[in-house]
Design a protein around this motif. Structure first.
Motif, short mmCIF file in Angstrom:
data_model
loop_
_atom_site.label_atom_id
_atom_site.label_comp_id
_atom_site.label_asym_id
_atom_site.label_seq_id
_atom_site.Cartn_x
_atom_site.Cartn_y
_atom_site.Cartn_z
N ALA A 38 -54.36 46.65 88.25
CA ALA A 38 -55.56 47.47 88.47
C ALA A 38 -56.71 46.96 87.60
O ALA A 38 -57.85 46.79 88.08
N ASP A 39 -56.42 46.68 86.33
CA ASP A 39 -57.46 46.15 85.43
C ASP A 39 -57.99 44.82 85.96
O ASP A 39 -59.20 44.56 85.93
N SER A 40 -57.07 43.98 86.41
CA SER A 40 -57.46 42.64 86.86
C SER A 40 -58.35 42.70 88.10
O SER A 40 -59.27 41.90 88.26
N LEU A 41 -58.07 43.66 88.97
CA LEU A 41 -58.94 43.84 90.16
C LEU A 41 -60.36 44.13 89.71
O LEU A 41 -61.33 43.56 90.23
N GLU A 42 -60.49 45.06 88.75
CA GLU A 42 -61.84 45.43 88.29
C GLU A 42 -62.52 44.26 87.57
O GLU A 42 -63.71 44.02 87.75
N LYS A 43 -61.72 43.53 86.77
CA LYS A 43 -62.26 42.40 86.04
C LYS A 43 -62.76 41.31 86.99
O LYS A 43 -63.73 40.60 86.71
N ASN A 44 -62.10 41.17 88.13
CA ASN A 44 -62.45 40.12 89.09
C ASN A 44 -63.39 40.63 90.19
O ASN A 44 -63.50 40.00 91.24
N GLU A 66 -69.57 47.45 114.48
CA GLU A 66 -70.04 48.01 113.21
C GLU A 66 -68.91 48.74 112.46
O GLU A 66 -68.74 48.57 111.25
N ALA A 67 -68.13 49.54 113.20
CA ALA A 67 -67.07 50.33 112.57
C ALA A 67 -66.03 49.41 111.91
O ALA A 67 -65.50 49.71 110.84
N MET A 68 -65.76 48.29 112.57
CA MET A 68 -64.80 47.34 112.03
C MET A 68 -65.36 46.66 110.78
O MET A 68 -64.64 46.42 109.80
N VAL A 69 -66.65 46.32 110.85
CA VAL A 69 -67.28 45.69 109.69
C VAL A 69 -67.21 46.63 108.49
O VAL A 69 -66.93 46.22 107.37
N ASP A 70 -67.40 47.92 108.78
CA ASP A 70 -67.34 48.90 107.68
C ASP A 70 -65.93 48.97 107.07
O ASP A 70 -65.79 49.08 105.85
N ARG A 71 -64.90 48.88 107.90
CA ARG A 71 -63.52 48.92 107.40
C ARG A 71 -63.25 47.72 106.49
O ARG A 71 -62.42 47.78 105.60
N LEU A 72 -63.93 46.62 106.80
CA LEU A 72 -63.73 45.37 106.10
C LEU A 72 -64.47 45.33 104.76
O LEU A 72 -64.05 44.65 103.82
N MET A 73 -65.56 46.10 104.68
CA MET A 73 -66.48 45.94 103.56
C MET A 73 -65.97 46.54 102.25
O MET A 73 -65.44 47.63 102.19
N LEU A 74 -66.16 45.78 101.17
CA LEU A 74 -65.86 46.26 99.83
C LEU A 74 -67.16 46.39 99.05
O LEU A 74 -68.14 45.72 99.34
N ASN A 75 -67.15 47.28 98.06
CA ASN A 75 -68.24 47.35 97.09
C ASN A 75 -67.62 47.85 95.78
O ASN A 75 -66.41 48.11 95.73
N SER A 76 -68.42 47.93 94.77
CA SER A 76 -67.93 48.35 93.46
C SER A 76 -67.10 49.62 93.54
O SER A 76 -66.01 49.71 92.98
N GLN A 77 -67.66 50.58 94.26
CA GLN A 77 -67.01 51.89 94.33
C GLN A 77 -65.66 51.79 95.03
O GLN A 77 -64.68 52.41 94.60
N ARG A 78 -65.59 51.01 96.10
CA ARG A 78 -64.32 50.88 96.82
C ARG A 78 -63.27 50.15 95.98
O ARG A 78 -62.09 50.49 96.03
N ILE A 79 -63.71 49.16 95.23
CA ILE A 79 -62.74 48.46 94.36
C ILE A 79 -62.21 49.41 93.30
O ILE A 79 -61.01 49.46 93.01
N LYS A 80 -63.11 50.22 92.76
CA LYS A 80 -62.69 51.24 91.78
C LYS A 80 -61.69 52.20 92.44
O LYS A 80 -60.70 52.61 91.81
N ILE A 82 -59.62 51.50 94.85
CA ILE A 82 -58.34 50.81 95.01
C ILE A 82 -57.58 50.74 93.68
O ILE A 82 -56.39 51.05 93.61
N SER A 83 -58.29 50.39 92.60
CA SER A 83 -57.59 50.25 91.32
C SER A 83 -57.16 51.63 90.79
O SER A 83 -56.09 51.75 90.20
N ASP A 84 -57.96 52.64 91.04
CA ASP A 84 -57.53 53.99 90.62
C ASP A 84 -56.30 54.45 91.39
O ASP A 84 -55.42 55.11 90.84
N ALA A 85 -56.23 54.08 92.68
CA ALA A 85 -55.04 54.43 93.47
C ALA A 85 -53.80 53.75 92.88
O ALA A 85 -52.72 54.35 92.84
N MET A 86 -53.97 52.51 92.39
CA MET A 86 -52.84 51.81 91.77
C MET A 86 -52.40 52.54 90.50
O MET A 86 -51.19 52.65 90.23
N ILE A 160 -58.32 39.02 96.35
CA ILE A 160 -57.58 40.18 95.82
C ILE A 160 -56.20 39.74 95.34
O ILE A 160 -55.75 40.11 94.24
N ILE A 161 -55.51 38.96 96.14
CA ILE A 161 -54.16 38.50 95.77
C ILE A 161 -54.23 37.68 94.48
O ILE A 161 -53.38 37.84 93.59
N SER A 162 -55.24 36.85 94.37
CA SER A 162 -55.38 36.05 93.16
C SER A 162 -55.57 36.94 91.94
O SER A 162 -54.96 36.72 90.88
#
Lengths: 415, 415
Positions: A38-44, A66-80, A82-86, A160-162
């Protein structure tokens, strides 16, 4: 054996080798791995967002919706997110170890312990959050994970995998616990489905065509997830106001998901009262009715095919039935066995419905939308199984394990 | 669709129709069905023995081995044994119903209940006792059963099934709960393996070639059973007298069964002392040793293939190892994941062995022969699973069920 398969097998061998330590690690060590990831996701974050931007650009070039593009899109908040869910999964109880212990009359002490399934492959589509989600559930349950994401999210997933591997290494585990193919070709996905002995479980996460392809082609063990032709049945004694609220929620709150309702059954005795109400309540949803329904409200006609269809959209089929026995019969023929609800004040009808409906989740006076690992209190889920073997309904961490019997004696032999 | 498949599907549809009542029946009603079937077997003894005589005669004509003829043969006493075994299963706890209940913060009450898997197909070989055994476990767990026995036992199986159906009808259930194909051809068996949607689980019971054929051809869910390349490892601190007793029991008490040991690993430090002892103790068993073994005792040389072989016979391969880590590594590479034992007085070695051996049953100071539903205290077993999904190790009644979540609310919708 062709090169594609050989390459995948080599990766699985790396995973299995690294997995030996993971399988015998403590719950604490695995939780630390999750926190480090989780930390590494935020760091990267910067690298991940740059990679994601490439995917988004390509998607727009390719004219993806458009709806698919939205599902694909990440931003700071979404990464946070994901890492909070972890971090939340790290806080869940350890699914490994423990188990019943008993002693046999001959003195043998038997302990049934929960152990990892092994190497779990996930084939999924565009959403990059699934990448971190799947890794986190697999590692928490002691399993290695082979991720094959959609081509639309290739750059995001790679980044993300990296980051996740970096986190694993920091926590003392090998990054090899996470594997992914070098490309997102169909040939690679098909080869992955046939790696008997290297993949212990394959879980497809995505739309109908993906799941169909996996079920048709896989020779490794599969858990089928997410096919949801769900029904709500309004019995004649129902509180009609409650029924209308539940039908609206089941159909319209999030129509694209598998636990959304696709079919509404209504008892003949209340059809004249209830159908006009429901037509108004479901405004914005296309209704397709049986012959009797069409005689009462002005909606399109449903075909037999409609009653078998998971629309995943603002569409619902309607059918008038002659009481709860006919409702149960109709549902058991047409359902995919995911989730069904009865709205009733009659205990006998409710009992008959819950006993005879052959689906993973059966509701009395509640929305089908609750079939979900979080909502059931499992803390997380890797998918919702619509098959009968191994797991049925929401699959939590516990369903990602198998058992081993440890038997301790003092020289017992069999007579 | 060809005629063979159509015919099988028709039978499955009959079973599924009859199975609806069985699935919601009480444990008492199912137990009564088992008792009625046991009585009916005894009542029809004359017909069954006449049919069995036909099979025996044919077997002798075809020059079948004496041991096989004996497995096929029934007599008064054996029929009594079969019916008594059914009565014992009737007395076991009901595997259906019950389960955990919990309430979510939103007031939803969730009950996880055990329900039948559905229609279970069993493909088995010559022993006619399997017929009654499989029927009894399936009906007790609320499942319908599709029996495809070996051609050698055709007349016996037909007579037994007819008696069991008569018993079912007497107890108020439909005889259609038990189905069997009209012939024992290979085409029929292969068709049965591909009845997706009609067969919910297929269990092969028999030799390696039967199981291989099922695993290769089946498209329905399968549980692989009975592959047992089992190991006994004698660690350097072992009580050598105990070790010799356990090795003898594991190898020689009943060498034809899957939990018999096929390989013996011995620590280098004790090899000079222990190998000559074990050669004497295993008199009557052909030994095949690794290079080091051959340098200590006068036995044939083992090939790498030997270490992968389940002999099911009075043959054992021997290997000298350099301590418990090498033993674990050797076993995890060569084993079928059934049962392995360590003989030791060293707790550290025992703990390492039980944690790292990746098999269904792992023993400390006891014989591998105990991997068995009865011996584990499950009361009965339908087979021993060597796969990881759904069931691993002895499969009792509980492993013949799946789950359903019944969720009761008072109008809850998802926000």
């Amino acid at each position: 054996m062709n090169n594609i398969k050989e390459n995948l097998i080599n990766k699985c061998v790396l995973a299995k080798k690294a997995g030996k330590l993971l399988a015998v690690s403590t719950g604490e060590a695995r939780n630390n791995a999750l926190l480090a990831m989780a930390d590494s996701l935020e760091k990267n974050e910067k690298l991940i967002l740059e990679a994601n931007a490439k995917d988004i650009e390509k998607a727009k070039e390719n004219g993806i919706k458009e709806a698919m593009v939205d599902r694909l899109m990440l931003n700071s908040q979404r990464i946070k997110g994901i890492s909070d869910a972890m971090r939340k999964v790290a806080a869940l109880p350890d699914p490994l170890g423990s188990g019943e212990v008993w002693t046999r009359p001959n003195g043998l002490m038997i302990r049934k312990v929960k152990v990892p399934l092994g190497n779990i492959a996930i084939i999924y589509e565009s959403r990059p959050n699934v990448t971190a989600d799947a890794v986190c559930l697999c590692i928490k349950s002691g399993n290695t994970v082979f991720l094959r994401g959609g081509k639309e999210a290739f750059f995001s997933n790679t980044a993300i995998i990296s980051a996740l591997r970096e986190g694993l290494e920091k926590s003392g585990f090998s990054g090899d616990l996470i594997q992914t193919p070098d490309d997102t070709s169909r040939e690679t996905a098909t080869a992955l489905m046939t790696l008997s002995g290297y993949v212990d479980l394959l879980i497809p996460r995505g739309g109908k065509s993906l799941i169909r392809s996996v079920v048709d082609n896989a020779t490794v063990p599969v858990i089928e997830t997410g096919a949801g032709n769900c029904h709500v049945y309004v019995e004649k004694t129902a509180d009609l106001e409650m029924a209308a609220r539940i039908v609206k929620n089941a159909k319209m709150q999030r129509p694209s998901v598998c636990n959304a309702a696709e079919n509404l059954l209504v008892d003949r005795e209340i059809a004249n009262d209830f159908l006009p109400v429901i037509k108004k309540v479901l405004e914005g949803t296309e209704l397709r009715g049986c012959e009797e329904t069409v005689g009462i409200i002005d909606v399109a006609s449903a075909t037999e095919e409609d009653f078998f269809t998971e629309y995943d959209d603002y569409i619902m089929s309607l059918k008038v039935v002659d009481g709860y026995k006919e409702a149960v019969e109709h549902i058991n023929v047409h359902s995919t066995g995911h989730s069904e609800a009865i709205i009733t004040r009659n205990t006998e009808a409710a009992d008959y419905f819950t006993a005879n409906i052959d689906s993973a989740a059966v509701y009395v006076n509640a929305s089908t939308r609750f079939t979900d690992g979080e909502e059931f209190g499992f803390g997380a889920e890797i998918g919702i199984s619509t098959q009968r073997l191994h797991a049925r309904g929401p699959m939590g961490l516990s369903e990602m394990t198998t058992v081993k019997y440890i038997v301790v004696g003092n020289g017992q032999t069999r007579g």
